[in-house]
Design an enzyme around this catalytic site. Structure first.
Site: not given
Length: 521
Positions: A274, A308
């Site tokens: 990720e 993110c």
């Protein structure tokens, strides 16, 4: 007493540390309830909010790591044989103890990492939510039954525990990402070794202190949930290359993810990556501008741009571009920047001065490539900003093809651009190397459906009339392209943590072959 020390006292940091079991000097390794006498180099954790020393720890060494892996291997042999619902019961109790410690843990997350207190509490809530999800999941680890082409044969799929899951977490979500992985891995029958970011190791130590009593009361084998807090000097490529760990889940930058993927892939291990996001919001002329405005503000400046999923690019239809831009600049001027534990603060500090340098470098690159800074672009100075980690949220008029716009800068920098047609906006949205989160604001059904179609957003997350940040744990979280392709948290992500097996049973007295092959002697 310095001003910073006085502020530290004002927010009750000493009481929080005491409640969480954080000492002045801490061990960097445990196997659940047993803490090691670690001898690695000392790491001091300073708060980026005021520069004050929070506490220190002796890092785990390579020898400590090896002991932890062996203990975790042994624990797996026992843990995998415990019925999944009983494993889920342990996770349920972990969720309950996290509820008890939500406020102090949330405050430590805020103070060590720098996100505002409300976001710190929200992160701990994510841990609680994934525990609830995992408890239900523990009774739903189901396979499928298929019809066999051969008579008197039964064919089905099932999922088995896989082994040790190595979790490498990033500083921006110092506890939630571990929980996303660890709670699912636990109910799947796996054991977990956690390597937290060296910038937020105290949060990881606090989590293990909180859950230790649950593990002890339920006689959970030592080694099911392990912590190895150490820098790459002691635990780095050796963990990635370790064949005893069948899967590594890593959250971080694309650069780091490429290294993780290469090393784990070389030994044909599994990985969940990720990685970086370069997330965009499209605002059409058919949007509800009030909710779009709120989403852009939170997405761009929340967590000081260190999610993110932070909004980094904004495409505004040319007919409303000037109006929306003016309103955005005015709002940026009213953003309250300050200590993350101050209830009036909306934006806290960046994680450290290295992040500040990245912020300043990105702004200079943007200028050199032809961009225009229309708000911000500087470090905050004066009383309350002595740590040197506070920056002004920044708005930049740019073009999507600028090299700096194609990169992810982990800071509150928002690039804004006008567009003409919805096709043009979607093309710009997709025309970056990353593919994590994306949003469109529109009340036009045709626009929203196009955005969600095969010809629409190429991201792992695509939203309509909500921003790029703030994903729920019930959905699979992750993205495509240089975001890594991995998924964490909800949906059917649990399958990543198990090994899949197809079974065929012949309950006849003959041996028919598949595809009608004849092989008679």
């Amino acid at each position: 007493m310095t001003i910073a020390a006085a502020v530290k006292a004002e927010y009750g940091i000493a009481e929080v540390l005491k409640k969480l079991g954080i000492d002045k000097m801490n061990s960097g390794a445990c196997t659940g309830t047993q803490w090691f006498d670690t001898k690695g180099e000392v790491i001091d954790s300073h708060s980026s909010s005021d520069g004050e020393l929070i506490a220190s720890l002796h890092q785990a060494t390579t020898a400590d790591y090896d002991t932890i892996v062996k203990t975790s291997q042994s624990a797996f042999k026992q843990w995998q044989m415990i019925p999944a619902p009983k494993r889920g019961e342990v996770v349920r109790q972990i969720g309950n103890v996290l509820r008890e410690y939500k406020e102090p843990l949330g405050k430590l997350v805020s103070y060590e990492m720098g996100k505002i207190y409300q976001e710190g509490l929200g992160e701990v809530q994510e841990m609680i939510d994934i525990c609830d999800f995992a408890v239900g999941l523990s009774r739903q680890l189901h396979g499928f039954t298929m019809h066999s082409e051969r008579p008197k044969h039964r064919m089905y799929e099932q999922y088995h525990p896989m082994g040790i899951v190595g979790v490498i977490s990033a500083f921006n979500f110092p506890v939630a990402v571990w929980a996303w992985n660890a709670m699912l891995a636990m109910v799947c029958g796996d054991t977990v070794i956690w390597k937290p970011s060296s910038k937020t190791m105290l949060c990881a130590i606090a989590v293990h202190k909180i859950i230790a009593q649950v593990l002890k009361e339920n006689n959970v084998p030592e080694g099911v949930l392990c912590l190895v807090a150490a820098g790459s000097k002691y635990v780095g490529d050796n963990m990635l290359a370790d064949k005893r760990i069948p899967m590594i889940s890593a959250t971080g930058s694309t650069r780091v993810g490429k290294r993780v993927g290469a090393i784990v892939g070389e030994r044909l291990g599994k990985s969940i990556l990720e990685l970086g996001g370069n997330n965009a919001i499209i605002i059409t002329e058919n949007a509800d501008l009030n909710i779009a405005f709120q989403a852009v503000l939170f997405g761009a400046v929340g967590t000081a741009g260190q999610r993110c999923t932070s909004t980094r690019r904004l495409f505004i239809h040319k007919s409303i571009y000037d109006t929306f831009k003016t309103k955005l600049v005015q709002a940026y001027g009213n953003i309250r920047i300050g200590h993350p534990l101050d209830a009036n603060t909306l934006v806290g500090p960046l994680i450290d001065k290295g992040a500040v340098n990245d912020y300043l470098s990105a702004i200079e690159k943007a200028k050199s490539q032809g961009a225009k800074i229309i708000y911000g672009g500087d470090v905050c100075k004066g009383e309350g900003y002595e740590s040197g980690c506070y920056v002004l949220p920044t708005i930049v008029e740019a073009k999507n093809e600028y090299h700096i716009v194609q990169e992810e800068t982990f800071a509150p920098i928002l690039y804004i651009m006008p567009y003409d047609t919805i096709d043009e906006a979607i093309q710009m949205q997709n025309d970056v190397p990353q593919g994590l989160s994306s949003s469109i604001f529109t009340r036009n059904l045709l626009e929203s459906e196009k955005f969600l179609s095969h010809a629409g957003s190429d991201c792992g997350i695509a939203n309509v009339n909500i921003g790029t940040s703030g994903a729920e744990i019930g959905g699979a979280f992750g993205g495509e392209k240089e975001t890594g392709g991995g998924r964490e948290s909800g949906s059917d992500v649990w399958k990543y943590y198990m090994r899949r097996q197809t079974n065929t049973i012949n309950y006849s007295t003959e041996l028919p072959l598949a595809q009608g092959i004849k092989f008679d002697l």
